[in-house]
Design an enzyme around this catalytic site. Structure first.
Site, PDB file in Angstrom:
ATOM      1  CB  CYS A 115      -1.153  -0.210   1.500  1.00  0.00           C
ATOM      2  SG  CYS A 115      -2.386   1.701   1.577  1.00  0.00           S
ATOM      3  CB  CYS A 120       1.278   4.505   5.431  1.00  0.00           C
ATOM      4  SG  CYS A 120       0.406   4.925   6.187  1.00  0.00           S
ATOM      5  CG  ASP A 160      -6.085  25.529   4.845  1.00  0.00           C
ATOM      6  OD1 ASP A 160      -5.100  24.994   4.413  1.00  0.00           O
ATOM      7  OD2 ASP A 160      -7.293  24.885   5.773  1.00  0.00           O
ATOM      8  CB  CYS A 171      -1.524  20.431   3.577  1.00  0.00           C
ATOM      9  SG  CYS A 171      -1.933  20.691   1.995  1.00  0.00           S
TER      10      CYS A 171
HETATM   11  C1  LIG Z   1      -6.816  23.163   2.748  1.00  0.00           C
HETATM   12  S1  LIG Z   1      -8.914  22.837   2.370  1.00  0.00           S
HETATM   13  C2  LIG Z   1      -8.811  24.039   3.652  1.00  0.00           C
HETATM   14  C3  LIG Z   1     -10.510  24.663   4.151  1.00  0.00           C
HETATM   15  C4  LIG Z   1     -10.787  25.448   5.166  1.00  0.00           C
HETATM   16  N1  LIG Z   1      -9.545  26.320   5.683  1.00  0.00           N
HETATM   17  C5  LIG Z   1     -10.776  24.174   6.716  1.00  0.00           C
HETATM   18  O1  LIG Z   1      -9.261  24.438   7.329  1.00  0.00           O
HETATM   19  O2  LIG Z   1     -11.363  23.646   6.957  1.00  0.00           O
HETATM   20  C6  LIG Z   1      -8.536  24.594   0.762  1.00  0.00           C
HETATM   21  C7  LIG Z   1     -10.205  24.535   0.035  1.00  0.00           C
HETATM   22  O3  LIG Z   1      -9.608  25.240  -0.766  1.00  0.00           O
HETATM   23  C8  LIG Z   1     -10.989  24.409  -1.341  1.00  0.00           C
HETATM   24  N2  LIG Z   1     -10.013  25.532  -3.552  1.00  0.00           N
HETATM   25  C9  LIG Z   1      -9.321  24.848  -3.693  1.00  0.00           C
HETATM   26  N3  LIG Z   1      -8.781  26.158  -5.018  1.00  0.00           N
HETATM   27  C10 LIG Z   1      -9.251  26.578  -4.812  1.00  0.00           C
HETATM   28  C11 LIG Z   1      -9.589  27.729  -5.264  1.00  0.00           C
HETATM   29  N4  LIG Z   1      -8.479  28.106  -6.661  1.00  0.00           N
HETATM   30  N5  LIG Z   1     -10.452  29.243  -4.503  1.00  0.00           N
HETATM   31  C12 LIG Z   1     -10.932  28.872  -4.190  1.00  0.00           C
HETATM   32  N6  LIG Z   1     -11.044  27.698  -3.002  1.00  0.00           N
HETATM   33  C13 LIG Z   1     -10.570  26.246  -3.610  1.00  0.00           C
HETATM   34  C14 LIG Z   1     -11.250  23.740  -1.762  1.00  0.00           C
HETATM   35  O4  LIG Z   1     -12.564  22.857  -1.778  1.00  0.00           O
HETATM   36  C15 LIG Z   1     -11.233  23.337  -0.004  1.00  0.00           C
HETATM   37  O5  LIG Z   1     -12.359  23.672   0.573  1.00  0.00           O
END
Ligand SMILES: C[S@@+](CC[C@H](N)C(=O)[O-])C[C@H]1O[C@@H](n2cnc3c(N)ncnc32)[C@H](O)[C@@H]1O
Length: 428
Positions: A90, A93, A352, A379
């Site tokens: 797998c 991990c 984020d 991340c």
């Molecule tokens: C890592 S998650 C963070 C969400 C939130 N901050 C949390 O911690 O629950 C990234 C988010 O960005 C959204 N996303 C991805 N690309 C994006 C973009 N270009 N513009 C706006 N939102 C986006 C995704 O749908 C997701 O909900």
């Protein structure tokens, strides 16, 4: 084979090497042919070990391989708790063979390396940040509240091999939350499905969605239909609690995967930003608006969430309707910033982004909006480091960085970086 042979190696060949430093991506670096020789990215190894590597991929200028024999094990090596975590097994991990404390040191070394190489901080600047990776409560196993199993052509559910679409049938995933592990999904046959997605919430609910291989849900769709070809068995929404409030989330909306992550990350963001009464905030890539809720709860001021996924937008609108002064913009961050749906000035920004990072245009536009402080939740440390380089070129400094082991046993690490305009006091 010894390590001084020319690298005319192909997939399946074996070579014995001394393993060097860890690198971003869940592997260590070894060299064949001396200091200037070919680089081999070696999985299932630890720095300092003498191992036999089986080559899995050959590329222009580098090789990839798995350590298949360990001649001198590191003191940090342990027997993987999971029987599927081995070369060819797998790929979920990367670090099951590494003691948990050493996993966190591994990830801290990766973050430090990305900051020097990509953010172009000096060794002294990185040293001054005191980067370490902090443990979350709950241990290394049983933390994953969202799991996607793939289904092979024989209808067996499992997880994917490393860098492959090959399904490895498994009877259990040890990093999955105990409520996910207790389901009988992996013992069953899935003749018409291509994937099974499980969500469990902090509140104890479990929802399972199956994705039809043909893209058609079929006649036995029992509950509310999700996206086309998806059949949901269980609640359409789950309850979570974080940032001092209860959340009702569609199962397809983004939510942090580790049960402790939402509160831990909110606390760090608040600690770094120190929001003051009346300040305005943008929560970019906001999902359901977790960070907007935390910050606006302190400021009482104007808050804007920008999110592109419809499920996230709906969740933010439904869950944060009580926050007066909060607006949810359904758009990509790039479009919101460049088409002036979002214009500065702004006091505080949380961003984020997904693994690819925010990118130079977004970062420069944020910098021009003149925030007092930016909390960047990341991340992927490489994307973070690239974006930090852009912030630095735009007149910001990296004032603090904390890192968390939100994904034990995997190579992944969550960072929160505080960026402030040059010459300002981040402790004000
Ligand atoms: C890592 S998650 C963070 C969400 C939130 N901050 C949390 O911690 O629950 C990234 C988010 O960005 C959204 N996303 C991805 N690309 C994006 C973009 N270009 N513009 C706006 N939102 C986006 C995704 O749908 C997701 O909900």
């Amino acid at each position: 084979m010894t390590d001084d042979v020319a690298p005319d190696l192909v997939e399946g060949d074996r070579v014995t090497v001394t393993v060097g430093a860890v690198a971003h991506g869940g592997h260590c670096v070894a060299r064949i042919g001396g200091d200037h020789g070919w680089v081999v990215f070696v999985r299932h190894a630890l720095p300092g070990e003498r191992v036999t590597v089986e080559i899995t991929e050959r590329h222009r200028g580098h090789l990839r391989g798995d350590a298949v024999e360990i001649h001198s094990p590191s003191a940090d090596r342990v027997t993987p708790p999971c029987r599927y975590a081995h070369p060819g097994g797998c790929g979920g991990c990367d670090l099951q063979h590494v003691a948990p404390r050493a996993q966190r040191e591994w990830k801290a070394a990766v973050v430090r390396e990305q900051l020097t190489r990509l953010a172009r901080l000096t060794e002294d600047e990185v040293e001054a940040l005191g980067v370490r990776v902090e443990e979350l409560p709950g241990g290394s196993l049983g933390w994953r509240t969202r799991v996607r199993y793939a289904v092979d052509a024989a209808g067996r559910a499992g997880l994917l091999q490393h860098r492959s679409h090959q399904v490895v049938p498994v009877d259990r995933c040890l990093i999955a939350h105990p409520r996910v592990q207790s389901l009988d999904l992996l013992a069953r046959s899935w003749p018409t499905e291509s994937a099974i997605e499980v969500v469990t919430s902090a509140d104890g609910e479990v929802s399972v969605s199956t994705r039809d291989a043909g893209g058609d849900a079929g006649d036995d769709a029992r509950d509310a239909p999700g996206p086309r070809g998806v059949v949901r068995h269980g609640p359409a929404q789950v309850r979570e609690s974080a940032a001092g409030r209860e959340w009702h989330l569609p199962t397809e909306a983004f939510w942090q995967v580790h049960p402790s992550a939402p509160d831990v990350l909110c606390e760090v963001v608040l600690d770094m930003l120190r929001p003051a009464q009346g300040e305005s905030v943008w929560d970019l890539y906001g999902g359901a608006g977790l960070f907007a809720a935390a910050v606006a709860g302190r400021t009482g001021g104007r808050a804007v969430v920008v999110e592109s996924a419809p499920a996230g937008v709906a969740a933010a609108r439904n869950n944060l309707a009580d926050l007066r002064g909060l607006e949810v913009v359904a758009a990509t961050v790039q479009a919101a910033l460049t088409r002036r749906r979002l214009t500065g000035p702004v006091d505080l920004v949380v961003l984020d982004p997904p693994r690819s990072g925010a990118g130079a245009t977004v970062v420069r536009t944020i910098a021009r909006a003149g925030p007092r402080a930016v909390a960047y939740v990341a991340c992927d440390p490489a994307a973070l480091a690239r974006d930090i380089a852009t912030f630095r070129a735009a007149g910001f400094r990296l004032a603090a960085l904390r890192a968390f082991d939100c994904f034990p046993m995997t190579q992944h690490v969550e960072c929160v970086a505080l960026l402030t305009p040059d010459g300002t006091d981040p402790t004000r």
